[in-house]
Design an enzyme around this catalytic site. Structure first.
Site, PDB file in Angstrom:
ATOM      1  N   HIS A   1     -23.687 -28.720  27.640  1.00  0.00           N
ATOM      2  CA  HIS A   1     -22.439 -29.702  26.843  1.00  0.00           C
ATOM      3  C   HIS A   1     -21.172 -28.720  26.316  1.00  0.00           C
ATOM      4  CE1 HIS A   1     -20.822 -32.618  24.193  1.00  0.00           C
ATOM      5  NE2 HIS A   1     -21.117 -33.492  24.854  1.00  0.00           N
TER       6      HIS A   1
ATOM      7  N   GLU B   1     -16.988 -33.938  32.093  1.00  0.00           N
ATOM      8  CA  GLU B   1     -16.641 -34.229  30.839  1.00  0.00           C
ATOM      9  C   GLU B   1     -15.329 -33.441  30.345  1.00  0.00           C
ATOM     10  OE1 GLU B   1     -19.869 -36.216  28.347  1.00  0.00           O
ATOM     11  OE2 GLU B   1     -20.106 -34.180  28.004  1.00  0.00           O
TER      12      GLU B   1
ATOM     13  N   ASN C   1     -26.087 -39.852  24.949  1.00  0.00           N
ATOM     14  CA  ASN C   1     -26.176 -38.573  24.261  1.00  0.00           C
ATOM     15  C   ASN C   1     -25.848 -38.948  22.847  1.00  0.00           C
ATOM     16  OD1 ASN C   1     -26.001 -35.887  23.174  1.00  0.00           O
ATOM     17  ND2 ASN C   1     -23.799 -35.482  24.242  1.00  0.00           N
TER      18      ASN C   1
ATOM     19  N   GLY D   1     -21.445 -40.770  24.452  1.00  0.00           N
ATOM     20  CA  GLY D   1     -21.655 -40.261  23.180  1.00  0.00           C
ATOM     21  C   GLY D   1     -21.703 -41.540  22.116  1.00  0.00           C
ATOM     22  N   GLY D   2     -20.342 -41.538  21.346  1.00  0.00           N
ATOM     23  CA  GLY D   2     -20.182 -42.219  20.234  1.00  0.00           C
ATOM     24  C   GLY D   2     -20.704 -43.870  20.589  1.00  0.00           C
TER      25      GLY D   2
ATOM     26  N   GLY E   1     -15.094 -37.667  22.266  1.00  0.00           N
ATOM     27  CA  GLY E   1     -14.988 -38.247  20.844  1.00  0.00           C
ATOM     28  C   GLY E   1     -13.776 -38.394  20.412  1.00  0.00           C
TER      29      GLY E   1
ATOM     30  N   LYS F   1     -26.501 -36.731  20.286  1.00  0.00           N
ATOM     31  CA  LYS F   1     -25.864 -35.523  19.633  1.00  0.00           C
ATOM     32  C   LYS F   1     -26.729 -35.595  18.202  1.00  0.00           C
ATOM     33  CE  LYS F   1     -21.390 -36.435  21.542  1.00  0.00           C
ATOM     34  NZ  LYS F   1     -20.139 -36.192  21.766  1.00  0.00           N
TER      35      LYS F   1
HETATM   36  P1  PGA Z   1     -18.046 -39.403  23.482  1.00  0.00           P
HETATM   37  O1  PGA Z   1     -19.051 -38.212  23.867  1.00  0.00           O
HETATM   38  O2  PGA Z   1     -18.493 -40.874  24.421  1.00  0.00           O
HETATM   39  O3  PGA Z   1     -18.293 -39.708  22.102  1.00  0.00           O
HETATM   40  O4  PGA Z   1     -16.707 -39.212  23.950  1.00  0.00           O
HETATM   41  C1  PGA Z   1     -19.437 -37.955  25.314  1.00  0.00           C
HETATM   42  C2  PGA Z   1     -20.194 -36.719  25.299  1.00  0.00           C
HETATM   43  O5  PGA Z   1     -20.087 -35.715  24.543  1.00  0.00           O
HETATM   44  O6  PGA Z   1     -21.071 -36.535  26.080  1.00  0.00           O
END
Ligand code: PGA
Length: 235
Positions: free
Chosen positions: A85, A155, A7, A212-213, A161, A9
């Site tokens: 999300h 999640e 993802n 995500g990150g 994040g 974003k």
């Molecule tokens: P993250 O994000 O891995 O940066 O915590 C996950 C997501 O929002 O799908």
């Protein structure tokens, strides 16, 4: 087969998406899906990788400024969409009802859906996790109506994040609860990194990750995919 979804974003325009896609070689034995921003969907699709959008509207077309429909995504060659999300729920007023409408429309059109659910820190601390997950999952399940192509991503909002991943026990419990409500694969999402992925992905009932990150960097996303591939080949 484990599903690993990147993802991105609101990161990476078409140029950076193309660079990532050119360098990305998913390992055998896992399914990797890239979820770029709308502006970079075409670039990612052209690379030949499997591509999901980060959202999709429920109407085929209409006066909905800023939205994108399932037929538009299909025309681009997009295979699915993330829906609900927590950032959409938190910052853009997404509710269980709009999430349900988006899910239904996407599945009806033959797009796959990653429907996201998860409790906030406050909800966890006040003992509401089960109830919150149940309400969110049931809204998505009703909308899906047994159609193929649905995956849930658990999640926890406090883990997104923040670098604070849920413990494998917390995830195992949440995944078991979700699977008791709906018989679909369940991904874990929230601060998954190459060093923490092996433990989490080996946990029972965890069918992959929404990242995500750590998905923005091709080496780190590849390492997470490799961890999943190793677990699949050894089980
Ligand atoms: P993250 O994000 O891995 O940066 O915590 C996950 C997501 O929002 O799908």
């Amino acid at each position: 087969m484990q599903l690993l979804a990147a993802n991105w974003k609101m990161f990476k325009g078409p140029r950076e998406a193309r660079e990532f896609c050119a360098a990305f070689v998913p390992p055998e034995g896992v399914e990797a899906v890239l979820c770029p921003a709308f502006a970079a969907l075409q670039a990612a699709v052209e690379s030949g990788h499997t591509v999901f959008a980060q959202n999709v509207h429920w109407a085929d077309e209409g006066a909905y400024t800023g939205e994108v429909s399932a037929p538009m995504l299909l025309e681009l060659g997009v295979a699915g969409a993330i829906v609900g999300h927590s950032e959409r729920r938190q910052y853009f007023g997404e509710t269980d009802e709009t999430v349900a409408r988006r899910t239904r429309a996407a599945l009806e059109h033959g797009l796959r859906v990653i429907g996201c659910v998860g409790e906030s820190a406050e909800e966890r601390h006040t003992g509401q996790t089960e109830l919150v997950l149940k309400v969110m999952v049931e809204a998505i399940a009703d909308a899906a109506g047994g159609r193929d192509g649905l995956v849930i991503a658990y999640e926890p909002v406090w883990a997104i994040g923040t670098g604070e991943m849920a413990t494998p026990e917390m995830a195992r419990e949440a995944h078991a609860l979700i699977k008791g409500l709906l018989d679909v694969p369940v991904l874990y999402g929230g601060s998954v990194k190459p060093d923490t992925a092996p433990v989490m992905l080996a946990e029972e009932g965890i069918d992959g990750a929404l990242v995500g990150g750590a998905s923005l960097d091709v080496e780190s996303f590849t390492a997470i995919c490799q961890a999943a591939a190793e677990i699949s080949s050894s089980s």
